[in-house]
Design an enzyme around this catalytic site. Sequence first.
Site, mmCIF file in Angstrom:
data_model
loop_
_atom_site.group_PDB
_atom_site.id
_atom_site.type_symbol
_atom_site.label_atom_id
_atom_site.label_comp_id
_atom_site.label_asym_id
_atom_site.label_seq_id
_atom_site.Cartn_x
_atom_site.Cartn_y
_atom_site.Cartn_z
ATOM 1 N N ASN A 157 14.374 -5.599 0.166
ATOM 2 C CA ASN A 157 14.855 -5.707 1.380
ATOM 3 C C ASN A 157 14.723 -7.802 1.596
ATOM 4 O OD1 ASN A 157 11.912 -5.856 1.386
ATOM 5 N ND2 ASN A 157 11.267 -4.400 2.792
ATOM 6 N N GLU A 254 1.236 -6.005 -2.410
ATOM 7 C CA GLU A 254 2.220 -5.886 -0.588
ATOM 8 C C GLU A 254 3.130 -4.920 -1.096
ATOM 9 O OE1 GLU A 254 1.604 -7.190 1.222
ATOM 10 O OE2 GLU A 254 0.928 -9.229 1.346
ATOM 11 N N CYS A 288 8.450 -2.974 5.082
ATOM 12 C CA CYS A 288 7.021 -3.048 4.822
ATOM 13 C C CYS A 288 6.340 -2.194 6.139
ATOM 14 C CB CYS A 288 7.045 -2.888 4.136
ATOM 15 S SG CYS A 288 6.629 -5.169 4.185
ATOM 16 N N GLU A 468 -0.828 -12.973 0.849
ATOM 17 C CA GLU A 468 0.597 -13.924 0.947
ATOM 18 C C GLU A 468 0.869 -14.637 2.296
ATOM 19 O OE1 GLU A 468 4.074 -11.888 -0.122
ATOM 20 O OE2 GLU A 468 3.405 -12.454 -2.232
HETATM 21 N N1 LIG Z 1 3.640 -5.198 1.764
HETATM 22 C C1 LIG Z 1 5.309 -5.787 1.708
HETATM 23 O O1 LIG Z 1 5.056 -6.895 1.499
HETATM 24 C C2 LIG Z 1 6.425 -5.785 1.224
HETATM 25 C C3 LIG Z 1 7.532 -5.900 1.560
HETATM 26 C C4 LIG Z 1 9.005 -5.475 1.185
HETATM 27 C C5 LIG Z 1 8.921 -3.932 0.539
HETATM 28 N N2 LIG Z 1 7.299 -3.059 0.924
HETATM 29 C C6 LIG Z 1 7.558 -1.896 -0.028
HETATM 30 O O2 LIG Z 1 8.538 -1.952 -0.946
HETATM 31 C C7 LIG Z 1 9.256 -0.426 -1.136
HETATM 32 C C8 LIG Z 1 10.948 -0.707 -1.618
HETATM 33 O O3 LIG Z 1 11.216 -0.957 -2.155
HETATM 34 P P1 LIG Z 1 11.748 -1.174 -3.470
HETATM 35 O O4 LIG Z 1 12.525 0.138 -3.699
HETATM 36 O O5 LIG Z 1 12.590 -2.208 -4.200
HETATM 37 O O6 LIG Z 1 9.961 -0.384 -4.670
HETATM 38 P P2 LIG Z 1 9.835 0.001 -6.037
HETATM 39 O O7 LIG Z 1 8.206 0.320 -5.849
HETATM 40 O O8 LIG Z 1 10.836 1.067 -6.126
HETATM 41 O O9 LIG Z 1 10.149 -1.222 -6.754
HETATM 42 C C9 LIG Z 1 9.414 -2.821 -6.362
HETATM 43 C C10 LIG Z 1 9.805 -3.386 -7.863
HETATM 44 O O10 LIG Z 1 9.154 -3.333 -9.090
HETATM 45 C C11 LIG Z 1 10.046 -2.463 -9.899
HETATM 46 N N3 LIG Z 1 9.274 -1.464 -10.969
HETATM 47 C C12 LIG Z 1 9.541 -0.016 -10.638
HETATM 48 N N4 LIG Z 1 9.283 0.070 -11.268
HETATM 49 C C13 LIG Z 1 8.025 -0.249 -12.662
HETATM 50 C C14 LIG Z 1 6.857 -0.305 -13.203
HETATM 51 N N5 LIG Z 1 6.868 0.949 -13.451
HETATM 52 N N6 LIG Z 1 7.204 -1.811 -13.672
HETATM 53 C C15 LIG Z 1 6.908 -2.156 -13.294
HETATM 54 N N7 LIG Z 1 8.067 -2.983 -12.417
HETATM 55 C C16 LIG Z 1 8.758 -1.873 -11.825
HETATM 56 C C17 LIG Z 1 11.476 -2.359 -9.305
HETATM 57 O O11 LIG Z 1 12.117 -2.808 -10.562
HETATM 58 C C18 LIG Z 1 11.800 -3.794 -8.469
HETATM 59 O O12 LIG Z 1 11.609 -4.278 -8.514
HETATM 60 C C19 LIG Z 1 8.600 0.215 -0.022
HETATM 61 O O13 LIG Z 1 7.441 0.887 -0.044
HETATM 62 C C20 LIG Z 1 7.844 -1.445 0.659
HETATM 63 O O14 LIG Z 1 7.472 -1.014 2.495
HETATM 64 C C21 LIG Z 1 6.447 -3.968 0.658
HETATM 65 C C1 LIG Z 2 8.639 -10.737 2.306
HETATM 66 C C2 LIG Z 2 8.818 -9.485 3.658
HETATM 67 C C3 LIG Z 2 7.117 -9.049 4.274
HETATM 68 C C4 LIG Z 2 8.563 -8.032 5.217
HETATM 69 C C5 LIG Z 2 8.335 -6.598 4.363
HETATM 70 O O1 LIG Z 2 9.039 -6.072 4.712
#
Ligand SMILES: NC(=O)c1ccc[n+]([C@@H]2O[C@H](COP(=O)([O-])OP(=O)(O)OC[C@H]3O[C@@H](n4cnc5c(N)ncnc54)[C@H](O)[C@@H]3O)[C@@H](O)[C@H]2O)c1
Ligand SMILES: CCCCC=O
Length: 494
Positions: A157, A254, A288, A468
């Site tokens: 995102n 995160e 997120c 972060e």
């Molecule tokens: N708290 C924050 O700062 C923050 C910021 C942005 C997004 N998010 C969260 O991220 C989610 C959406 O992102 P997404 O769909 O890319 O998440 P995801 O968990 O599907 O994937 C995130 C990353 O992890 C990798 N990955 C997947 N399985 C893995 C494994 N077994 N081992 C190592 N790496 C692996 C993916 O390739 C990707 O690069 C939402 O839940 C959102 O809330 C959190």
């Molecule tokens: C790095 C961006 C944090 C906002 C959550 O998605």
Amino acid sequence: MSTGSFTVSQPLNYRGGKRVQPADGSGTEEAYEPATGRVIATFQCSGEKEVDLAVQSAKAAFKIWRKKSGMERSRILLEAARIIRERRDEIATVETINNGKSIFEAGFDIDISWQCLEYYAGLAGSMAGEHVQLPGGSFGYTIREPLGVCVGIGAWNYPFQIAVWKSAPALACGNAMIFKPSPFTPVSVVLLAEIYTEAGVPPGLFNVVQGGAATGQFLCQHRDVAKVSFTGSVPTGKKIMELSSQGIKPVTLELGGKSPLIIFSDCDIENAVKGAMMANFLTQGEVCCNGTRVFVQREILDKFTEEVVKQTQKIKIGDPLLENTRMGPLINRSHLQRVLGFIEQGKKQGAKVLCGGDLYIPEDPKLKDGYYMKPCILGNCKDDMTCVKEEIFGPVMSILPFDTETEVLERANDTTFGLAAGVFTKDIQRAHRVVAELQAGVCYINNYNVSPVELPFGGYKMSGFGRENGRVTIEYYSQLKTVCVEMGDVESVF
Ligand SMILES: NC(=O)c1ccc[n+]([C@@H]2O[C@H](COP(=O)([O-])OP(=O)(O)OC[C@H]3O[C@@H](n4cnc5c(N)ncnc54)[C@H](O)[C@@H]3O)[C@@H](O)[C@H]2O)c1
Ligand SMILES: CCCCC=O
């Protein structure tokens, strides 16, 4: 640059200061332009050998980088910040093409990125330990040292911003980093790698490996990786923690959220409406920390609802590269279907669609295969509905009426997540009293979804741990060495 015309430069792995083809692979992935549905890049996911080469390259660069003074590192990071500022529009365009967010918003992501680099460049020169006097003239001191090769794994995102939020503090502390972006958004982080090289970091200090879960696992399991910083979903966060625990590697997680936004009847209603929209509709709702559970005090429920629906219907959806667009397409077709599925389920469980919630087909024929939907507001919501309990990660706001402060606090905290929360009220005592009770790592009073780099960002409960941004993040990318100095003779007990 116009939508539908961008060509991605290959290869997309970056190692030893240049783009490289991965030495081995574990399957291929395709990246899309969400605005058109066009495949913009096909790439090989890095295998175990490529991951190892990236780690070896990072280890070599780390030996050089860790010896530099904080001020020397600072100058190079400031130069990287300057280049990002200079190339802001170009990087924002790439981000928009690969992610779908409006160019208007992508520009802010790039601004936050160079600001983050400036902030940690500013701290790099002032990292210091302490001196402690001991009896008899002996003394001790502490040194804050880097961890080594850190791994960053990102979500799709905020592809560029996430890579900077991890690498800026990591590099400022003297570490090397290998970054794996989401396979949905592999493009912009390679620009960051090129910028670091141009700014003067040693070749190999910031490497990029492309791939999905398998590649991520190779990274987490590598014996020479000292730390993993992960941004993504809760289920993947659990796996990362498990994998990293095998090597006793510290992790920063995160993760996702389902954050509450509480609007009291004494608020400035115009600001509260703006705040609720900021809390729900940035980046097509794929944020997120979004405040997707909007609790509204019953006295102003009708007035607030009428106004927020009116303003949401005015959001300009369409080609994300046009300056006046405020909502682009979602990341891909399966995610779009998933988001629409939550709305359907919500309707079945008794929620009422007050606006949007269906597909949007732009008039421009080149956008007809893009992943657009109209931002949705759900009324008549109850706390136990799926759309109110689960992270949707799309433009869907749920409105929930409440009567008292005590009641709303209990309901707001009744979730396994704890990333963010917000409150709108003109009563200053109430604002702080409510925030003190909210179980969330980031709380907003009379605003929502602003992220100044000076402030720490991160969650409570299942939204993760570690932070972060802010000064505290230095602690997550360094370790403390204690040195005990004897000035007299050894007083042995033997
Ligand atoms: N708290 C924050 O700062 C923050 C910021 C942005 C997004 N998010 C969260 O991220 C989610 C959406 O992102 P997404 O769909 O890319 O998440 P995801 O968990 O599907 O994937 C995130 C990353 O992890 C990798 N990955 C997947 N399985 C893995 C494994 N077994 N081992 C190592 N790496 C692996 C993916 O390739 C990707 O690069 C939402 O839940 C959102 O809330 C959190
Ligand atoms: C790095 C961006 C944090 C906002 C959550 O998605």
